[in-house]
Write a protein that holds these residues in place. Structure first.
Motif, PDB file in Angstrom:
ATOM      1  N   ASP A 253     -24.985  -5.325  62.085  1.00  0.00           N
ATOM      2  CA  ASP A 253     -24.625  -6.749  62.219  1.00  0.00           C
ATOM      3  C   ASP A 253     -24.984  -7.547  60.972  1.00  0.00           C
ATOM      4  N   SER A 254     -24.976  -6.898  59.818  1.00  0.00           N
ATOM      5  CA  SER A 254     -25.365  -7.579  58.581  1.00  0.00           C
ATOM      6  C   SER A 254     -24.373  -8.658  58.178  1.00  0.00           C
ATOM      7  N   GLY A 255     -23.147  -8.583  58.682  1.00  0.00           N
ATOM      8  CA  GLY A 255     -22.148  -9.598  58.364  1.00  0.00           C
ATOM      9  C   GLY A 255     -21.721 -10.411  59.565  1.00  0.00           C
ATOM     10  N   LEU A 256     -22.485 -10.334  60.643  1.00  0.00           N
ATOM     11  CA  LEU A 256     -22.106 -11.063  61.853  1.00  0.00           C
ATOM     12  C   LEU A 256     -22.262 -12.561  61.642  1.00  0.00           C
ATOM     13  N   MET A 257     -21.176 -13.298  61.878  1.00  0.00           N
ATOM     14  CA  MET A 257     -21.174 -14.754  61.767  1.00  0.00           C
ATOM     15  C   MET A 257     -20.888 -15.367  63.135  1.00  0.00           C
ATOM     16  N   ILE A 258     -20.952 -16.680  63.226  1.00  0.00           N
ATOM     17  CA  ILE A 258     -20.820 -17.343  64.526  1.00  0.00           C
ATOM     18  C   ILE A 258     -19.421 -17.147  65.110  1.00  0.00           C
ATOM     19  N   VAL A 259     -18.379 -17.364  64.313  1.00  0.00           N
ATOM     20  CA  VAL A 259     -17.020 -17.257  64.854  1.00  0.00           C
ATOM     21  C   VAL A 259     -16.679 -15.824  65.242  1.00  0.00           C
ATOM     22  N   PRO A 260     -16.980 -14.805  64.412  1.00  0.00           N
ATOM     23  CA  PRO A 260     -16.750 -13.441  64.893  1.00  0.00           C
ATOM     24  C   PRO A 260     -17.536 -13.112  66.169  1.00  0.00           C
ATOM     25  N   TYR A 261     -18.748 -13.642  66.288  1.00  0.00           N
ATOM     26  CA  TYR A 261     -19.518 -13.407  67.512  1.00  0.00           C
ATOM     27  C   TYR A 261     -18.853 -14.107  68.693  1.00  0.00           C
ATOM     28  N   LEU A 262     -18.335 -15.305  68.469  1.00  0.00           N
ATOM     29  CA  LEU A 262     -17.586 -16.006  69.505  1.00  0.00           C
ATOM     30  C   LEU A 262     -16.388 -15.173  69.942  1.00  0.00           C
ATOM     31  N   TYR A 263     -15.648 -14.640  68.967  1.00  0.00           N
ATOM     32  CA  TYR A 263     -14.482 -13.801  69.282  1.00  0.00           C
ATOM     33  C   TYR A 263     -14.907 -12.560  70.053  1.00  0.00           C
ATOM     34  N   ASP A 264     -16.008 -11.950  69.637  1.00  0.00           N
ATOM     35  CA  ASP A 264     -16.495 -10.740  70.286  1.00  0.00           C
ATOM     36  C   ASP A 264     -16.850 -11.006  71.745  1.00  0.00           C
ATOM     37  N   GLN A 265     -17.534 -12.122  72.006  1.00  0.00           N
ATOM     38  CA  GLN A 265     -17.922 -12.446  73.376  1.00  0.00           C
ATOM     39  C   GLN A 265     -16.710 -12.830  74.230  1.00  0.00           C
ATOM     40  N   GLY A 266     -15.780 -13.567  73.637  1.00  0.00           N
ATOM     41  CA  GLY A 266     -14.657 -14.075  74.421  1.00  0.00           C
ATOM     42  C   GLY A 266     -13.546 -13.076  74.646  1.00  0.00           C
ATOM     43  N   PHE A 267     -13.202 -12.286  73.615  1.00  0.00           N
ATOM     44  CA  PHE A 267     -12.007 -11.457  73.699  1.00  0.00           C
ATOM     45  C   PHE A 267     -12.294  -9.956  73.674  1.00  0.00           C
ATOM     46  N   THR A 268     -13.560  -9.580  73.498  1.00  0.00           N
ATOM     47  CA  THR A 268     -13.935  -8.172  73.648  1.00  0.00           C
ATOM     48  C   THR A 268     -14.669  -7.951  74.958  1.00  0.00           C
ATOM     49  N   HIS A 269     -15.619  -8.861  75.255  1.00  0.00           N
ATOM     50  CA  HIS A 269     -16.377  -8.752  76.494  1.00  0.00           C
ATOM     51  C   HIS A 269     -15.881  -9.708  77.574  1.00  0.00           C
ATOM     52  N   PHE A 270     -14.877 -10.513  77.273  1.00  0.00           N
ATOM     53  CA  PHE A 270     -14.234 -11.419  78.233  1.00  0.00           C
ATOM     54  C   PHE A 270     -15.235 -12.369  78.889  1.00  0.00           C
ATOM     55  N   ARG A 271     -16.172 -12.852  78.094  1.00  0.00           N
ATOM     56  CA  ARG A 271     -17.114 -13.889  78.550  1.00  0.00           C
ATOM     57  C   ARG A 271     -16.635 -15.211  77.961  1.00  0.00           C
ATOM     58  N   LEU A 272     -15.542 -15.718  78.502  1.00  0.00           N
ATOM     59  CA  LEU A 272     -14.888 -16.882  77.912  1.00  0.00           C
ATOM     60  C   LEU A 272     -15.709 -18.153  78.084  1.00  0.00           C
ATOM     61  N   GLY A 273     -16.443 -18.272  79.165  1.00  0.00           N
ATOM     62  CA  GLY A 273     -17.316 -19.435  79.329  1.00  0.00           C
ATOM     63  C   GLY A 273     -18.434 -19.438  78.294  1.00  0.00           C
ATOM     64  N   TYR A 274     -19.024 -18.282  78.069  1.00  0.00           N
ATOM     65  CA  TYR A 274     -20.090 -18.158  77.070  1.00  0.00           C
ATOM     66  C   TYR A 274     -19.540 -18.415  75.674  1.00  0.00           C
ATOM     67  N   ALA A 275     -18.329 -17.904  75.395  1.00  0.00           N
ATOM     68  CA  ALA A 275     -17.700 -18.139  74.098  1.00  0.00           C
ATOM     69  C   ALA A 275     -17.406 -19.622  73.886  1.00  0.00           C
ATOM     70  N   SER A 276     -17.023 -20.318  74.936  1.00  0.00           N
ATOM     71  CA  SER A 276     -16.780 -21.753  74.818  1.00  0.00           C
ATOM     72  C   SER A 276     -18.072 -22.497  74.498  1.00  0.00           C
ATOM     73  N   ALA A 277     -19.185 -22.063  75.062  1.00  0.00           N
ATOM     74  CA  ALA A 277     -20.470 -22.684  74.737  1.00  0.00           C
ATOM     75  C   ALA A 277     -20.819 -22.470  73.264  1.00  0.00           C
ATOM     76  N   ILE A 278     -20.549 -21.262  72.751  1.00  0.00           N
ATOM     77  CA  ILE A 278     -20.782 -20.995  71.327  1.00  0.00           C
ATOM     78  C   ILE A 278     -19.915 -21.908  70.475  1.00  0.00           C
ATOM     79  N   ALA A 279     -18.660 -22.109  70.890  1.00  0.00           N
ATOM     80  CA  ALA A 279     -17.753 -22.964  70.124  1.00  0.00           C
ATOM     81  C   ALA A 279     -18.265 -24.394  70.052  1.00  0.00           C
ATOM     82  N   TRP A 280     -18.812 -24.901  71.145  1.00  0.00           N
ATOM     83  CA  TRP A 280     -19.300 -26.278  71.139  1.00  0.00           C
ATOM     84  C   TRP A 280     -20.603 -26.413  70.363  1.00  0.00           C
TER      85      TRP A 280
END
Length: 303
Positions: A253-280
């Motif tokens: 995770d040496s290059g992990l940034m906020i938006v890729p992590y948001l994408y990972d949570q929302g569209f890989t693990h389908f935690r869309l509510g959690y991804a929305s919290a990251i976005a805000w």
């Protein structure tokens, strides 16, 4: 004091204008206001995109506070933002000072440096992935081989990830900042420099007391837009460093940034509510930093 125009009279007078604004207002509400409101609602829910959203209050934000991977992404993003904004701003100003003339060589150089800013980011990231390819096929390792060195695992060395991301960002964005600074330099009256020369001011003093102060509005704009763009970095991490669905942030995770992590949570693990919290949370960070930058720029201008 003139009496206010009645509603019927206002509609008769401005009805055509209001009607012409309706298509824009409909698109604005449908594609911006509604998604924003829906995202804010989802940030307070547990939602996987299939089952109905279940309201869970501030649980998503509480979980973010203890999410070590999110904190790691936040730290990486902070380092990346500082590096890309500082070096990008300095190099943009340096290029503008170097190629500020109206001669053809200066125009050609400005065009060459500006080209990456108007080129598809996907194409640029694919080019960088080829440059940094780990075998001798990659351009960087080919040059290292010509110099007699050993091939470097550019994309698999955690300590090189942030510097490489900063390098890609600065290379791709300094041309845009250069154009803004060239426009700012062109707006400074030449009489200021002539008066300074008569008073015996050196080139450095002219730059420090004339050029830099009068470029503060441009610098503020370059820094604020740079901050916003740097916090939203995604393509560089996803295309260049991602090795699969579970390694979106590169090695360790040496290059992990906020938006890729948001994408990972929302569209890989389908935690869309959690991804929305990251976005805000990301929105609030960008908003606060931009507000501070604007306040500082205004205070320096008043000084």
């Amino acid at each position: 004091m003139a009496s206010p125009i009645p509603l019927r009279g206002r509609l008769r007078r401005y009805g055509t204008s209001y009607a012409m604004l309706l298509p824009f207002l409909a698109l604005f509400a449908g594609f911006l206001l509604w998604p924003l409101a829906n995202s804010l609602y989802l940030s307070f829910t547990k939602f996987d995109g299939v089952n109905p959203a279940v309201f869970n209050g501030v649980d998503n934000f509480v979980q973010l506070a203890s999410d070590t991977r999110f904190r790691h992404a936040l730290g990486n993003t902070a380092l990346y933002v500082v590096g890309s904004v500082v070096f990008g701003t300095l190099l943009s100003l340096g290029l503008a000072l170097a190629f500020n003339g109206s001669s053809w060589p200066h125009r050609i150089m400005r065009t060459l440096f500006f080209l990456p800013s108007v080129t598809s980011s996907i194409a640029l990231m694919l080019m960088w992935k080829w440059v940094l390819y780990p075998s001798d096929v990659g351009l960087a390792n080919t040059i290292v081989d010509w110099l007699g060195g050993q091939a470097v695992a550019w994309l698999a060395t955690p300590g090189l990830t942030i510097p490489i991301l900063v390098l890609m960002s600065v290379w791709g964005g300094m041309g845009y900042g250069m154009v803004l600074y060239v426009a700012g330099l062109g707006s400074i009256p030449e009489e200021y420099y002539e008066a300074a020369k008569i008073d015996g001011a050196s080139a450095w003093r002219q730059f420090r007391h004339i050029t830099l102060p009068l470029l503060r509005p441009v610098t503020t704009y370059v820094v604020v837009t740079g901050l916003i763009g740097a916090f939203q970095v995604f393509e560089a991490v996803y295309i260049v460093f991602s090795q699969g669905a579970n390694t979106i942030g590169g090695v360790l995770d040496s290059g992990l940034m906020i938006v890729p992590y948001l994408y990972d949570q929302g569209f890989t693990h389908f935690r869309l509510g959690y991804a929305s919290a990251i976005a805000w949370v990301l929105f609030l960070i960008i908003f606060v930093l931009s507000l501070i930058n604007l306040r500082v720029g205004r205070a320096m201008k008043e000084l």
